[in-house]
Design a protein around this motif. Structure first.
Motif, PDB file in Angstrom:
ATOM      1  N   THR A 230       4.810 -18.436 -24.818  1.00 32.89           N
ATOM      2  CA  THR A 230       5.571 -19.506 -24.176  1.00 32.89           C
ATOM      3  C   THR A 230       6.847 -18.975 -23.562  1.00 32.89           C
ATOM      4  OG1 THR A 230       4.737 -21.057 -25.835  1.00 32.89           O
ATOM      5  CG2 THR A 230       6.633 -21.772 -24.549  1.00 32.89           C
ATOM      6  N   ASN A 231       7.101 -19.352 -22.327  1.00 28.90           N
ATOM      7  CA  ASN A 231       8.356 -19.012 -21.671  1.00 28.90           C
ATOM      8  C   ASN A 231       9.414 -20.014 -22.146  1.00 28.90           C
ATOM      9  OD1 ASN A 231      10.543 -18.800 -19.772  1.00 28.90           O
ATOM     10  ND2 ASN A 231       9.155 -17.732 -18.372  1.00 28.90           N
ATOM     11  N   ILE A 232      10.267 -19.568 -23.054  1.00 32.03           N
ATOM     12  CA  ILE A 232      11.246 -20.470 -23.662  1.00 32.03           C
ATOM     13  C   ILE A 232      12.234 -20.990 -22.623  1.00 32.03           C
ATOM     14  CG2 ILE A 232      12.961 -20.709 -25.499  1.00 32.03           C
ATOM     15  CD1 ILE A 232      10.174 -20.203 -26.515  1.00 32.03           C
ATOM     16  N   SER A 233      12.653 -20.136 -21.704  1.00 31.84           N
ATOM     17  CA  SER A 233      13.627 -20.556 -20.692  1.00 31.84           C
ATOM     18  C   SER A 233      13.078 -21.691 -19.836  1.00 31.84           C
ATOM     19  CB  SER A 233      14.000 -19.359 -19.813  1.00 31.84           C
ATOM     20  OG  SER A 233      14.499 -18.286 -20.586  1.00 31.84           O
ATOM     21  N   LYS A 234      11.842 -21.535 -19.375  1.00 35.80           N
ATOM     22  CA  LYS A 234      11.231 -22.561 -18.537  1.00 35.80           C
ATOM     23  C   LYS A 234      11.010 -23.845 -19.333  1.00 35.80           C
ATOM     24  CE  LYS A 234       7.241 -23.309 -15.500  1.00 35.80           C
ATOM     25  NZ  LYS A 234       5.993 -22.713 -14.959  1.00 35.80           N
ATOM     26  N   THR A 235      10.576 -23.701 -20.591  1.00 36.94           N
ATOM     27  CA  THR A 235      10.344 -24.864 -21.438  1.00 36.94           C
ATOM     28  C   THR A 235      11.637 -25.649 -21.666  1.00 36.94           C
ATOM     29  OG1 THR A 235       8.501 -23.761 -22.554  1.00 36.94           O
ATOM     30  CG2 THR A 235       9.520 -25.615 -23.699  1.00 36.94           C
ATOM     31  N   LEU A 236      12.725 -24.934 -21.924  1.00 37.50           N
ATOM     32  CA  LEU A 236      14.009 -25.604 -22.170  1.00 37.50           C
ATOM     33  C   LEU A 236      14.522 -26.315 -20.924  1.00 37.50           C
ATOM     34  CD1 LEU A 236      15.921 -23.074 -24.444  1.00 37.50           C
ATOM     35  CD2 LEU A 236      15.164 -25.364 -25.041  1.00 37.50           C
ATOM     36  N   ILE A 246      21.028 -38.559 -20.230  1.00 31.03           N
ATOM     37  CA  ILE A 246      21.611 -39.374 -21.312  1.00 31.03           C
ATOM     38  C   ILE A 246      23.057 -38.970 -21.556  1.00 31.03           C
ATOM     39  CG2 ILE A 246      21.448 -39.947 -23.766  1.00 31.03           C
ATOM     40  CD1 ILE A 246      18.419 -39.507 -23.550  1.00 31.03           C
ATOM     41  N   ALA A 247      23.307 -37.648 -21.517  1.00 32.92           N
ATOM     42  CA  ALA A 247      24.675 -37.156 -21.732  1.00 32.92           C
ATOM     43  C   ALA A 247      25.606 -37.650 -20.627  1.00 32.92           C
ATOM     44  CB  ALA A 247      24.664 -35.633 -21.797  1.00 32.92           C
ATOM     45  N   GLU A 248      25.144 -37.613 -19.384  1.00 29.63           N
ATOM     46  CA  GLU A 248      25.964 -38.096 -18.275  1.00 29.63           C
ATOM     47  C   GLU A 248      26.288 -39.577 -18.433  1.00 29.63           C
ATOM     48  OE1 GLU A 248      23.886 -37.182 -14.724  1.00 29.63           O
ATOM     49  OE2 GLU A 248      24.348 -35.029 -14.772  1.00 29.63           O
ATOM     50  N   ALA A 249      25.304 -40.360 -18.886  1.00 35.03           N
ATOM     51  CA  ALA A 249      25.541 -41.792 -19.084  1.00 35.03           C
ATOM     52  C   ALA A 249      26.582 -42.045 -20.173  1.00 35.03           C
ATOM     53  CB  ALA A 249      24.227 -42.485 -19.431  1.00 35.03           C
ATOM     54  N   LYS A 250      26.654 -41.160 -21.160  1.00 31.26           N
ATOM     55  CA  LYS A 250      27.626 -41.309 -22.242  1.00 31.26           C
ATOM     56  C   LYS A 250      28.978 -40.672 -21.912  1.00 31.26           C
ATOM     57  CE  LYS A 250      26.867 -40.792 -26.479  1.00 31.26           C
ATOM     58  NZ  LYS A 250      26.557 -40.241 -27.813  1.00 31.26           N
ATOM     59  N   GLY A 251      29.043 -39.959 -20.794  1.00 30.94           N
ATOM     60  CA  GLY A 251      30.265 -39.241 -20.467  1.00 30.94           C
ATOM     61  C   GLY A 251      30.400 -37.940 -21.232  1.00 30.94           C
ATOM     62  N   VAL A 252      29.280 -37.348 -21.603  1.00 37.96           N
ATOM     63  CA  VAL A 252      29.256 -36.081 -22.343  1.00 37.96           C
ATOM     64  C   VAL A 252      28.839 -34.965 -21.391  1.00 37.96           C
ATOM     65  CG1 VAL A 252      28.110 -34.795 -24.204  1.00 37.96           C
ATOM     66  CG2 VAL A 252      28.752 -37.190 -24.553  1.00 37.96           C
ATOM     67  N   LEU A 253      29.523 -33.824 -21.467  1.00 34.98           N
ATOM     68  CA  LEU A 253      29.196 -32.674 -20.628  1.00 34.98           C
ATOM     69  C   LEU A 253      28.069 -31.874 -21.272  1.00 34.98           C
ATOM     70  CD1 LEU A 253      29.817 -30.864 -18.179  1.00 34.98           C
ATOM     71  CD2 LEU A 253      31.517 -29.681 -19.599  1.00 34.98           C
ATOM     72  N   PHE A 254      26.975 -31.674 -20.532  1.00 34.53           N
ATOM     73  CA  PHE A 254      25.810 -30.931 -21.045  1.00 34.53           C
ATOM     74  C   PHE A 254      25.739 -29.597 -20.304  1.00 34.53           C
ATOM     75  CE2 PHE A 254      21.658 -29.608 -22.101  1.00 34.53           C
ATOM     76  CZ  PHE A 254      21.193 -30.369 -23.170  1.00 34.53           C
ATOM     77  N   GLN A 255      25.982 -28.493 -21.021  1.00 33.01           N
ATOM     78  CA  GLN A 255      25.967 -27.156 -20.412  1.00 33.01           C
ATOM     79  C   GLN A 255      24.685 -26.438 -20.813  1.00 33.01           C
ATOM     80  OE1 GLN A 255      29.554 -25.178 -21.707  1.00 33.01           O
ATOM     81  NE2 GLN A 255      30.834 -26.239 -20.202  1.00 33.01           N
ATOM     82  N   LEU A 256      23.897 -26.096 -19.802  1.00 28.81           N
ATOM     83  CA  LEU A 256      22.639 -25.383 -20.032  1.00 28.81           C
ATOM     84  C   LEU A 256      22.732 -24.020 -19.358  1.00 28.81           C
ATOM     85  CD1 LEU A 256      19.711 -25.418 -21.085  1.00 28.81           C
ATOM     86  CD2 LEU A 256      19.029 -26.452 -18.914  1.00 28.81           C
TER      87      LEU A 256
END
Length: 372
Positions: A230-236, A246-256
């Motif tokens: 499994t390609n973990i990067s692609k899966t994530l 969901i994070a944007e709707a809550k005003g939470v910053l999601f860093q990937l």
């Protein structure tokens, strides 16, 4: 003779055989001694002729009879010595094998047949050693399997006990509400208000029962799913998309941050389910303006969220079924208490190690998944 040990039995058999050969040899020598006739002719001159005939049969017979006691004693002594040496040479390795196999029957782990010969006895000792090592390995594996089964059975009992306790509260509440409505007690006469509440309770019960059934089948489903590369990067990247929204709707910053391309051999569906539960918790328990980070550190997948660190006394219970901390006892806020239990069950079935620990700077929690 049947009850004798192998050394005296072998010694007596060998000695008897040698004495029999000696007896037969002496009898044959005595019976078939050549009847020798010695002819001596002396003709020094033509005129003088001397002829003598001498029968030595009686002389040889008497000589053999005189030498018989001495030769018999010598042959018997030699037979005893040779029989003892031969019997000891044959029986010592067998006795050693017998002693070691007796120790093996008592499951002494250091028991081993030390036979240096390369004949059939040496091959027998090697086969016994190999068989005993295989037996010890099988017993060890069975003990480990027994321990694992015992732990699984215990976890099932604990899960069922927790599930029955968890189901008892909404069932009792629903039953009390319906009973009061039937009896027309006070405010419960207002069916328009309490019938929707009863329906909501039944929906919660149905959802809880569904979650319990799904959780009880997790280990079987995980064990039946084949591991694939499994390609973990692609899966994530795909897995994080809904949680970013969901994070944007809550005003939470999601860093990937997936700069590395990492692959691993694992059951993809079960791995996605476990990581999805972790991401859901990370987003749910991160306050507005805080950050959720997902990145790789060598062969580790790191999921961090800024929040108030969980105390150690609560942290050690988080992976138990239906456990919800005091600050999240409400099902609407704290879920059903199965999220991290599912994560632990899936990772244990897949053989993936993990850790969940507080962060100091910035304050929060870090979930580390080892992908080796």
């Amino acid at each position: 003779m049947k009850k004798m040990k192998i050394f005296p039995k072998t010694f007596l058999y060998t000695l008897g055989l040698m004495l029999f050969i000696i007896f037969v040899a002496h009898v044959l020598l005595y019976l078939f001694v050549p009847k020798v006739m010695i002819d001596v002719s002396i003709t020094p001159h033509e005129e003088l002729s001397l002829s003598t005939a001498f029968n030595v049969e009686q002389y040889v017979t008497q000589t053999i009879l005189k030498a018989l006691p001495f030769s018999s004693v010598c042959c018997i002594i030699i037979s005893v010595i040779c029989s003892f040496w031969f019997s000891r040479k044959i029986t010592v390795p067998i006795k050693h094998i017998g002693t070691m196999t007796e120790q093996m029957s008592r499951m002494k782990k250091d028991a081993v047949c030390n036979i240096s010969s390369e004949d059939e006895i040496g091959a027998l000792a090697d086969n016994i050693n190999h068989l005993y090592r295989s037996l010890l390995s099988a017993i060890q594996n069975l003990e480990i399997e027994k321990q694992n089964v015992s732990e699984i059975e215990k976890s099932k009992v604990d899960f069922l006990r927790a599930a029955s306790h968890e189901l008892k509260t909404p069932v009792t509440a629903l039953n009390s509400t319906l009973e009061n409505m039937i009896l027309g007690v006070g405010k419960y006469k207002d069916y328009d208000v309490y019938l929707p509440e009863c329906k909501e309770m039944t929906e919660q019960l149905a959802e809880m029962i569904h979650d319990i059934l799904e959780t009880s089948r997790l280990s079987i489903s995980a064990a039946s799913e084949d591991a694939v590369q499994t390609n973990i990067s692609k899966t994530l990247s795909t897995l994080c998309e809904p949680y970013i929204l969901i994070a944007e709707a809550k005003g939470v910053l999601f860093q990937l941050e997936l700069s590395e391309d990492i692959s691993a051999l694992l059951p993809q569906h079960m791995f996605e389910k476990a990581v999805s539960n972790i991401l859901a918790n990370a987003v749910a328990y991160t306050e507005t303006g805080k950050t959720v980070s997902v990145y790789f550190d060598n062969n580790n997948l790191i999921i961090e969220n800024e929040c108030s660190p969980i105390p150690a006394e609560i942290l050690r219970h988080l992976f138990e079924p239906f456990y919800r901390p005091d600050f999240a006892r409400n099902r609407d806020d704290g879920g059903n208490g199965l999220g991290l239990y599912i994560v632990a069950t899936l990772f244990h079935t897949m053989g993936i190690s993990y850790s969940f620990a507080p962060m100091i700077q910035p304050q929060g929690m870090r979930f580390t998944i080892n992908l080796k």
